[in-house]
Motif scaffolding. Structure first.
Motif, PDB file in Angstrom:
ATOM      1  N   ARG A 164       1.256  -1.541   0.036  1.00  0.00           N
ATOM      2  CA  ARG A 164       0.023  -0.025   0.042  1.00  0.00           C
ATOM      3  C   ARG A 164       0.688   1.014  -0.193  1.00  0.00           C
ATOM      4  O   ARG A 164       0.294   2.281  -0.644  1.00  0.00           O
ATOM      5  N   GLU A 168       1.231   3.952  -3.105  1.00  0.00           N
ATOM      6  CA  GLU A 168       0.276   5.603  -2.401  1.00  0.00           C
ATOM      7  C   GLU A 168       1.600   6.819  -2.468  1.00  0.00           C
ATOM      8  O   GLU A 168       1.495   7.641  -2.945  1.00  0.00           O
ATOM      9  N   CYS A 190      -5.683  -1.644  -3.336  1.00  0.00           N
ATOM     10  CA  CYS A 190      -4.791  -0.451  -3.013  1.00  0.00           C
ATOM     11  C   CYS A 190      -4.959   1.370  -3.999  1.00  0.00           C
ATOM     12  O   CYS A 190      -4.633   1.815  -3.556  1.00  0.00           O
ATOM     13  N   HIS A 194      -6.573   4.112  -3.726  1.00  0.00           N
ATOM     14  CA  HIS A 194      -6.003   5.554  -3.330  1.00  0.00           C
ATOM     15  C   HIS A 194      -6.848   6.046  -5.247  1.00  0.00           C
ATOM     16  O   HIS A 194      -5.702   6.810  -5.568  1.00  0.00           O
TER      17      HIS A 194
END
Length: 467
Positions: A164, A168, A190, A194
């Motif tokens: 993750r 990100e 994930c 995002h």
């Protein structure tokens, strides 16, 4: 009795007067008499009735609504039998602790107990991890030509947390990322959380689940920022060759893409197959390698993973700083376990690793030997080369009352009490995944139940044809 004992958090309504309302309108607040003044000297409060006639609903954030793990949606849709007449055999969960036949080395437990008794390992650590632990990780996973230092290590809350964080930090909302199919569904979860678009490149079962580079070429565009590879693979059990890794690197260099290499199953390989870290093969392509303790040491609940930053040309300077900032969101991973990482990585008996892989390979063979060479019409096993998983392809045309692999998995669960995951969990709708972490006896029984299930449903077809 002090007034402070009666204080509650209520809204004061300035329009309410003592004259206009009797005590019956103050059901939530009573003024004690005799202490702190007379009744007349005390203010009157009541709960506001401003919203009493409207429904108060607090909306969830848009991001939380996007955050959906596909595997949970699919598993939750399955009917799970209760009070089964024979044992439920769970070949569905990649947790090496479930059956009790695989366990963390005693030396690791001993070291943690000793350190715990010092009562000096319970505090906060640097958000990127304990320096001694980061040095130990760097030393363990450095390879010739791809050496890393503690400054290249970000310890995280499990490999999942590391995945993750990598996504990100690398990508902005609106960017896209190339993900494997079949693949671990957390990547998609994930990315979508995002607001990053996942684009799925195929893995070729006919080539041992190698990545389809031609398919990748059709997917990449100006908003593509990274590729995820998983080697060894969950759910496929494949191990990429050196030549194939070089092909992936050539593609990444051509399109200037960062590689996120999920290598949580590093070195868990079977005979004739060797794990090669992709970062060891390049000086040009920046790689964020994901690892952790969960699988190799049978401790998924300890929640310690990491990101290794491989960046020979300094192309990830901003990303490195971003990872540092992102690490401060969780204030570090499990402090107790981090103190034992040097012991775990560098002082675990080498025989443990040999025995671990050998045991897994033996368990895998106990299961898949029943399906090799077309022994079970309607099922085709793709040989695993490592990790803890294998995929079986379902030929629905061999069964008259099973339309696809999902229905195969559901009926197998309800009729034979063998729990496998339908391939739709991994974007492989023609397959189902089996985990071979159970003891060999359990795996053989599961294989026999699957064979009997297939035979029963083929016989149904024959009976219908005769009618």
């Amino acid at each position: 009795m002090a007034m402070s004992q009666y204080l509650v958090t209520l809204r004061c309504n300035p329009n309410v007067t003592r004259e206009s309302h009797s005590d019956s309108v103050y059901p939530f607040f009573a003024i004690p008499q005799g202490e702190g003044g007379s009744e007349e000297s005390q203010p009157r409060f009541r709960a506001s009735t401003t919203m009493s006639d409207s429904k108060w609903t607090v909306p969830a954030s848009e991001r939380s609504k996007r955050t959906v793990n596909p595997i949970r949606v699919i598993v939750d849709s399955l009917q799970i039998p209760q009070n089964t007449p024979k044992p439920l055999l769970k070949l569905s969960l990649g947790d090496p602790t479930v059956f009790g036949n695989m366990d963390v080395p005693d030396s690791v437990i001993d070291d943690i107990v000793i350190k715990l008794r010092t009562k000096r390992i319970n505090g906060y650590l640097p958000s990127t991890g304990l320096p001694e632990a980061r040095r130990a990780i760097a030393l363990k996973f450095s390879t010739k030509g791809a050496e890393i230092s503690e400054d290249d290590v970000i310890i995280n809350s499990g490999a999942s947390g590391a995945i993750r964080m990598a996504i990100e930090t690398l990508l902005n909302p609106g960017d896209n990322i190339l993900l494997p199919a079949p693949g671990f569904p957390l990547y998609e979860c994930c990315a979508v959380s995002h607001d990053v678009q996942p684009k799925f490149y195929g893995l070729l079962a006919s080539k041992g689940w190698e990545a389809d580079i031609k398919h990748m070429e059709k997917l990449v565009d100006s908003k593509t920022r990274a590729i995820v590879i998983n080697n060894p693979s969950n759910p496929c059990g494949s191990v990429f060759s050196k030549s194939h890794l070089l092909d992936i690197l050539a593609f990444a260099e051509k399109h200037r893409l960062v590689i996120i290499a999920d290598e949580i199953y590093a070195h868990i390989t079977f005979s004739k197959h060797t794990f090669i870290p992709i970062a060891s093969l390049t000086k040009e392509v920046p790689v964020l390698s994901i690892g952790g303790l969960a699988k190799q040491y049978c401790v998924p609940g300890w929640r310690v993973g990491w990101i290794l930053i491989h960046d020979r040309k300094g192309r990830l300077r901003e990303v490195r700083a971003g990872l540092l900032r992102m690490s401060r969101l969780i204030l570090g991973a499990n402090s107790i376990v981090q103190h034992s990482i040097p012991q775990i990585l560098h002082r675990t008996d080498t025989q443990y690793y040999k025995d671990f892989s050998s045991q897994l390979e033996g368990q895998a063979n106990a299961f898949i030997s029943e399906f090799r060479d077309g022994k079970v019409p309607g099922l085709k096993v793709i040989e695993p080369q490592g990790a803890m998983y294998c995929m079986l392809e379902v030929d629905a045309s061999q069964f008259c009352d099973i339309k696809d692999a999902f229905e195969f998995a559901q009926k197998l669960l309800l009729e034979e009490y063998v729990f496998v995951l339908p391939g739709t969990c991994f974007r492989a709708p023609k397959h189902f995944r089996c985990v071979f972490l159970a003891p060999e006896k359990t795996l053989r029984e599961a294989a026999q139940r699957i064979k009997g299930f297939c035979q029963k449903h083929r016989k149904k077809c024959s009976s219908l044809e005769m009618k």
